[in-house]
Every structure is written in C-alpha cells, then in structure tokens.
Design an enzyme around this catalytic site. Sequence first.
Site, mmCIF file in Angstrom:
data_model
loop_
_atom_site.group_PDB
_atom_site.id
_atom_site.type_symbol
_atom_site.label_atom_id
_atom_site.label_comp_id
_atom_site.label_asym_id
_atom_site.label_seq_id
_atom_site.Cartn_x
_atom_site.Cartn_y
_atom_site.Cartn_z
ATOM 1 N N LYS A 120 4.580 9.619 5.978
ATOM 2 C CA LYS A 120 4.955 8.213 6.029
ATOM 3 C C LYS A 120 4.855 7.669 4.611
ATOM 4 O O LYS A 120 3.764 7.599 4.040
ATOM 5 C CB LYS A 120 4.017 7.459 6.973
ATOM 6 C CG LYS A 120 4.401 6.006 7.179
ATOM 7 C CD LYS A 120 3.571 5.406 8.308
ATOM 8 C CE LYS A 120 3.994 4.002 8.677
ATOM 9 N NZ LYS A 120 4.099 3.082 7.573
ATOM 10 N N GLU A 147 6.535 14.145 9.733
ATOM 11 C CA GLU A 147 6.911 13.837 8.350
ATOM 12 C C GLU A 147 5.856 12.957 7.706
ATOM 13 O O GLU A 147 5.072 12.320 8.397
ATOM 14 C CB GLU A 147 8.241 13.066 8.280
ATOM 15 C CG GLU A 147 9.005 13.096 9.535
ATOM 16 C CD GLU A 147 10.324 12.358 9.484
ATOM 17 O OE1 GLU A 147 10.444 11.350 8.770
ATOM 18 O OE2 GLU A 147 11.213 12.816 10.196
ATOM 19 N N CYS A 191 -8.565 -21.869 -16.574
ATOM 20 C CA CYS A 191 -9.322 -22.758 -17.440
ATOM 21 C C CYS A 191 -8.295 -23.388 -18.376
ATOM 22 O O CYS A 191 -7.631 -22.690 -19.138
ATOM 23 C CB CYS A 191 -10.351 -21.980 -18.247
ATOM 24 S SG CYS A 191 -11.022 -22.983 -19.590
ATOM 25 N N LYS A 222 -1.802 6.718 10.860
ATOM 26 C CA LYS A 222 -2.122 6.267 9.499
ATOM 27 C C LYS A 222 -3.410 6.917 9.011
ATOM 28 O O LYS A 222 -4.394 7.011 9.752
ATOM 29 C CB LYS A 222 -2.279 4.751 9.473
ATOM 30 C CG LYS A 222 -1.012 4.025 9.919
ATOM 31 C CD LYS A 222 -0.339 3.322 8.777
ATOM 32 C CE LYS A 222 -0.747 1.870 8.768
ATOM 33 N NZ LYS A 222 -0.115 1.125 7.700
ATOM 34 N N CYS A 256 -16.839 -21.997 -20.840
ATOM 35 C CA CYS A 256 -16.832 -23.223 -21.645
ATOM 36 C C CYS A 256 -17.131 -24.469 -20.833
ATOM 37 O O CYS A 256 -17.215 -25.560 -21.381
ATOM 38 C CB CYS A 256 -15.499 -23.375 -22.377
ATOM 39 S SG CYS A 256 -14.148 -23.816 -21.277
ATOM 40 N N ASP A 280 4.905 5.035 1.609
ATOM 41 C CA ASP A 280 4.402 3.669 1.539
ATOM 42 C C ASP A 280 5.164 2.877 0.475
ATOM 43 O O ASP A 280 4.687 2.666 -0.632
ATOM 44 C CB ASP A 280 2.904 3.705 1.210
ATOM 45 C CG ASP A 280 2.256 2.370 1.480
ATOM 46 O OD1 ASP A 280 2.902 1.506 2.096
ATOM 47 O OD2 ASP A 280 1.100 2.193 1.064
ATOM 48 N N TYR A 332 14.852 9.128 5.675
ATOM 49 C CA TYR A 332 14.211 9.773 6.820
ATOM 50 C C TYR A 332 14.842 9.455 8.168
ATOM 51 O O TYR A 332 14.256 9.741 9.210
ATOM 52 C CB TYR A 332 12.722 9.438 6.857
ATOM 53 C CG TYR A 332 12.398 7.970 6.660
ATOM 54 C CD1 TYR A 332 12.842 7.011 7.554
ATOM 55 C CD2 TYR A 332 11.633 7.557 5.568
ATOM 56 C CE1 TYR A 332 12.548 5.684 7.377
ATOM 57 C CE2 TYR A 332 11.334 6.216 5.380
ATOM 58 C CZ TYR A 332 11.796 5.281 6.287
ATOM 59 O OH TYR A 332 11.504 3.963 6.114
ATOM 60 N N CYS A 350 -11.872 -22.597 -25.493
ATOM 61 C CA CYS A 350 -12.637 -21.713 -24.616
ATOM 62 C C CYS A 350 -12.803 -20.345 -25.304
ATOM 63 O O CYS A 350 -11.806 -19.678 -25.606
ATOM 64 C CB CYS A 350 -11.896 -21.592 -23.293
ATOM 65 S SG CYS A 350 -12.659 -20.453 -22.145
ATOM 66 N N CYS A 376 -15.257 -23.547 -15.771
ATOM 67 C CA CYS A 376 -15.097 -22.302 -16.506
ATOM 68 C C CYS A 376 -16.479 -21.737 -16.840
ATOM 69 O O CYS A 376 -17.315 -22.448 -17.406
ATOM 70 C CB CYS A 376 -14.305 -22.547 -17.784
ATOM 71 S SG CYS A 376 -14.191 -21.072 -18.805
HETATM 72 S S1 IVH Z 1 11.112 6.208 10.872
HETATM 73 C C1 IVH Z 1 12.609 3.690 14.376
HETATM 74 N N1 IVH Z 1 10.007 7.747 9.067
HETATM 75 O O1 IVH Z 1 7.269 2.932 8.191
HETATM 76 C C2 IVH Z 1 11.914 4.491 13.374
HETATM 77 N N2 IVH Z 1 9.620 5.404 8.932
HETATM 78 O O2 IVH Z 1 6.405 1.008 10.668
HETATM 79 C C3 IVH Z 1 12.256 4.126 11.999
HETATM 80 N N3 IVH Z 1 8.269 4.717 7.009
HETATM 81 O O3 IVH Z 1 9.702 0.457 8.597
HETATM 82 C C4 IVH Z 1 11.302 4.500 10.981
HETATM 83 N N4 IVH Z 1 7.998 6.738 6.169
HETATM 84 O O4 IVH Z 1 9.507 1.562 6.345
HETATM 85 C C5 IVH Z 1 10.156 6.485 9.517
HETATM 86 N N5 IVH Z 1 9.139 9.235 7.497
HETATM 87 C C6 IVH Z 1 9.298 7.978 7.954
HETATM 88 C C7 IVH Z 1 8.721 6.866 7.290
HETATM 89 C C8 IVH Z 1 8.902 5.576 7.832
HETATM 90 C C9 IVH Z 1 7.739 5.438 6.013
HETATM 91 C C10 IVH Z 1 8.115 3.242 7.131
HETATM 92 C C11 IVH Z 1 9.389 2.495 7.375
HETATM 93 C C12 IVH Z 1 9.200 1.759 8.678
HETATM 94 C C13 IVH Z 1 7.713 1.769 8.844
HETATM 95 C C14 IVH Z 1 7.375 1.874 10.304
#
Ligand code: IVH
Length: 666
Positions: free
Chosen positions: A112, A110, A421, A309, A406, A114, A222, A427, A403
């Site tokens: 991740k 999946e 400043c 990542k 000025c 942010d 998720y 200024c 600054c």
């Molecule tokens: S699963 C025990 N799935 O990433 C597993 N986490 O460092 C629980 N995150 O704190 C997390 N996308 O905030 C999972 N598809 C995804 C995610 C995800 C983002 C974040 C989440 C978690 C951190 C893990």
Amino acid sequence: MTPEERISELREQLHQHNYNYYVLNNPTISDFEFDSLLRELQQLEEANPHLYDANSPTQRVGSDITKEFRQVAHKYPMLSLGNTYSKSEVAEFYERVRRALNEDFEICCELKFDGTSISLTYVDGKLVQAVTRGDGEKGDDVTANVRTIRTIPLVLKGSGYPQEFEIRGEVLMPWNVFERLNTERASQGETLFANPRNAASGTLKLQDSSVVAQRCLDAYLYYLLGEELPADGHYDNLQAAASWGFKVADTMCRCKTLEEIFEYIDRMDTLRKTLPVATDGIVLKVDSLRQQRHLGYTAKSPRWAIAYKFQAERAVTRLNEVTYQVGRTGVVTPVANLDPVQLSGTIVKRASLHNADIIEKLDLHIGDFVYVEKGGEIIPKITGVDLDSRLLVGDKVQFVKNCPECGTPLIRVEGEAAHYCPNTTNCPPQLKGKIEHFVSREAMNIDSLGPETIEMLFALGLLKDVADLYTIDPSDLMFLPRMGVKSAENIVSGIASSLAVPFERVLFALGIRFVGVTVAKRLARAFHNIDALMSATMEQLTEIDEIGERIATAVLQFFAIESNRNLVERLRTAGVKFVIDDEVLQGRTQLLKGQSIVISGVFSLHSRDEYKDMIEKNGGKNVGSVSKSTSFILAGENMGPSKLEKAQKLGVRLVDENEFLNMLNK
Ligand code: IVH
C-alpha cells in the site's frame, strides 16, 4: 525524411528512453544523447507548431500557465478500502470471502503506497486526463501536472490495450526528494511538509507545472478499469499494464492460503524499510474480476479488498517539559523534551509538537506518558497520551503567550497555525538567525564568520545587525577568545569580498520571508534595483511570474518597517550592491574567469559560435589548441583524434555540452 516523420520518430524513441530510464531503471543511452534527441525534437516542434501534441516528450517540463483546476466527475467512483491493523481481521476477511465464493480463489497481495491517488484515462493509447481522488465522486483535473511525472507514460507501448480505459495508482514523492525539498524550504523560512504524502499531494495541486516537473514525483499504478480488459485476473491485467509502459510494483504476489498472506505481510514489513518511497501497509484483493463482481461493494468500499496497515513504530516515554524555539523569521515552534527512549534504531529525546492546535488536541500535561511515533515522518512526533498512567496530573501545557526570548506578545495570523514573535528588529534569535542567514554560502558567502563568532560578537554588542558587519573594527575581533590573527584577517577579507556579491544574492541575504534564491532572482531581474523594489506595489509584484500574494505581502511588509529601510541604507553606504549588474542582465558573468577552454567536436544543443560567445561572456578564454594550461575541453561528438590523444596525455578534462551549460547555470 519529412519533419513530420522525424518528429514522430523522435517522440517514439524518447518515450522508449524515458521508460527505460524511469520505469525500468535501465537506460540504454547516455543523458547527453537523450538531451540531444530532446533538443532536436524541441527545435522541430517550434518550427512546426501545427504538429503540437500535448503528449510529446517535450511536454514533460511543464509550463507556467496558471489556471484553476477544472472539476471532473469520475466515470467510476474512487472508493476507499476497509482498513485493519490486525492479522485476525485479515483472517476474518479471508473467511468471509471464502464463504461467499464457495470456490477456489486467489488473493493478490500488494504494497500500500502512501502518497496521493490519481485516476488516469487513456484513449487510443494516449493519456487524455488525470484526475485526483477529490471526494471520490469528482476530483481536480491535474493533467498538465501529471504529464511531468516521468514514470507515467504519455503514449503507450506494446499492444492489446483497450481503446479506452482508466488506470489508477498512487503519486509519490520519493524520500530523498522529500528531504531535499524540506531542507530547501527550511532555508527559505517556509513551513515544512510533514511527510512525503502531503508533499506529493501539495505538489500535484501546484498551479505551475514547471515547478511540479522539478519536484521529481513518481507513480505506481495498481488498478485497471474499463470495459474490455485483457484478462479476468487483476494480477494479469497489471502485468499487461506493465508491458504498456506503466510502473507496476514487482512486489505483487498471488496467494492462495492465509499462511501465504501472513508470510507476505511479514516479508514486506521488512522490505519496505529499504524502499525509496513511503508505504503504510498491504492491500489484499480478490484476484478474479468475476469473483470481485460477485462479492460487490458496500456504500464506501469493495467487499473484495482490504488494507492491512503497518503499525507505525511507537514508544512510550515521559514528557518533562515543553520548550519553544524561535526561528529567524519569528515562527515559534514548541518542542517536547522527553525522557530518552529507543525508537526505530535511534534515541529520541525531543519531538516537535508543531503548533498550539496540536498541543490542545492532545490535552498535554507535564509528566504525561506520551506515545512517540516515527511513521511517515522523519522528525518523531507525539501521537497521544497514555491516560491510564496519568497518576499525578502536572500542569496543562499552555502555549506561551510571549516570546520566550524577548518577551514580546506573540501573534497568530488568521488562517495560519503558527505563532510569530513580531519583534523582528530586537528579538535575539531572530537577529542572530538573520546574521547567520546573511553570511551563509548562498547569500553573502562570508564563510569565515561562523555561528560561534557571531554569537560572541552579538553578546558583546559589537554585532547587532548585518550592517554592523561592515563597520566592525578588526581590532575588536582580535580580542575575542580563541581568535587568531589569521582568522580575524579572514573574517575581514570575507566581509570585504562580499561587496562584490551580485544584487540578486544580496536580496536573498536580506532574509525577507518566503524570498528564497529563485524568488530573489526573479525580483532582481524584474526591478533591477532596490529602490524600484522598495516602492513596488502589490500589483507590480504579483505581475511577476511565480510571485503570488503571499510573497508580495511579505516583501511589502518587510520594506514597510522603517528599521529595514534604514538597514538597506546603511548597507548601501557600506558599498553592498543594490543594483543588478549589467552583466547579469546581458547574460554576462565571471563564472569562467581565468579559464582557458578548447572547443572540439560537433554539438547538438548550441552551435560552436554560440559556445564561443558564452565562454567570452562568462569571463573565459577560448583557445585553439590543447596545452597543459588548458582548463578543460568543451567536447562534442566526434572530437578530433589528435586533440583527444593530447588531452589524455596531459590529463585535461573533457566536459560535455550539458555539464558546460550546468556550469553556467543554464
Ligand atoms: S486499490 C477499490 N491498491 O489506498 C480499490 N489502493 O484507502 C482501490 N493505495 O485511495 C484502491 N496502494 O490511494 C489500492 N496497491 C494499492 C494501493 C492503494 C495505496 C491507496 C489508494 C486508495 C487508498 C485506499
């Protein structure tokens, strides 16, 4: 049908429409119809307070009740994930899992997301609690704020959900909302959010959920947890969750082999650049819950999952100089001047260094080769120094003490990262910035006076502060280079018309720190005139909705400065409005001045008489029949066919209730 039945019918319909609109992106009714249903529900709920329900669709707008967040222990701790940036470590993870399981398995891949993580609890299909990650063991109860997130269902659809369960996911601020928010903050002299993640978590922690509601947060779910989940597979559970109304990413994918996983990673690294929200990697999870249990956990994270990542795009270039910018509120921002370098499709020559702490942490020296990244951030930033290529050590970068514009010694407020400043009255960039702010559209709207003219007048000593605008000699303007008679006349008439600008905008125009358009409106409505505001106390100020100590202090400090009080007096003498208009107090404006408006059809938000009244109070004329001088038709449902035909023939515009109320800023 009893009110109770109608209320429950409306709630059900509105939940479904919300889901269609926000989760499926596929609305089946118009916004107008949606709002009418919502309004009907609101009215019924107001008339029947005993039928209140915290999960009603009407609760999505939030409330301004302020309270400290309650700390809540997580039933299941919120763990983090092991991280890696390398594909070979992904391969090692895969191998470890294969050996430990010694049977067939699938990895659910999946994106991740942010943002900031959230844990939601549902009982009997209703949202009962939303808690932030906190320290993993306990977090903040932010339920009221989370209820405003349209993609999070308050009441579930479909069937088969456990009587009680938790679902976890990420709360996100979409890129476009993030950019809009920062533009707005910049115009109010407030510090910017560095990235959508900080903006999302900052927003979730706001005390006023009605402000949260305006920030348009989004959420992807998720992870489903509970005693009686529908399936043994993580993927299948999330598909079930999707059928209950949750927003689940449609990019999830079950992979069997390492090759499939790598292919997925590469595909997502391209796709993610087109997504409306920030992502920073891929999460790989063993799909079967039985196998997950078998693999278990380390102290901090599950053995059945790992995060890969994405490497933020990075370039290396030379730091030539650090310069400093002074904003209109006096904040001094260090800027790195770099050898131009190509990064994610643009050429980067400058990068923000934010503040003195960051310079210190990087141990920056002039001539250093630095890493520049554009990760979750829009403005590129310097993330490190390539120490191996530091041959001849240049001077260590020291944050300026005075600054740069000025010469005044800078100050640093306790607990804040920024240097200021303090010379707000002399200024140059602060003065010019204040004049530019004063004439800007949302302030005094003197758009004939551009930054170049301001610069020239300032340099010639003809314009030292905003009050000078009102005593400027038109013949002085004529002598400016590239200034024609017409432009000079426009400037003079623009300045003259600004005397009609209402008090609340004048207040915004003064450029008090943290006093943006909305805060200025609140202050104007609370104090009615500048004298009352100038003598207000901390207590009186903080009593007002949404005015906290930070804003109150800024107001007090502004009026404590004698030259600011003098400025107000000079503006007052010039005729600038320092008293709220009675019209504003009574809801009267000139927004519809000179417009002839025909009302036709049936309305749901207000009665026909209320609309008539609104037209008159806002300077418009209510007329009975459509002609070519009709400005527009305020059109409800079932508009009369002859009026419709005539409107079409004459090309008269139809405006629905919502658009009309928007025109009046309601
Ligand atoms: S699963 C025990 N799935 O990433 C597993 N986490 O460092 C629980 N995150 O704190 C997390 N996308 O905030 C999972 N598809 C995804 C995610 C995800 C983002 C974040 C989440 C978690 C951190 C893990």
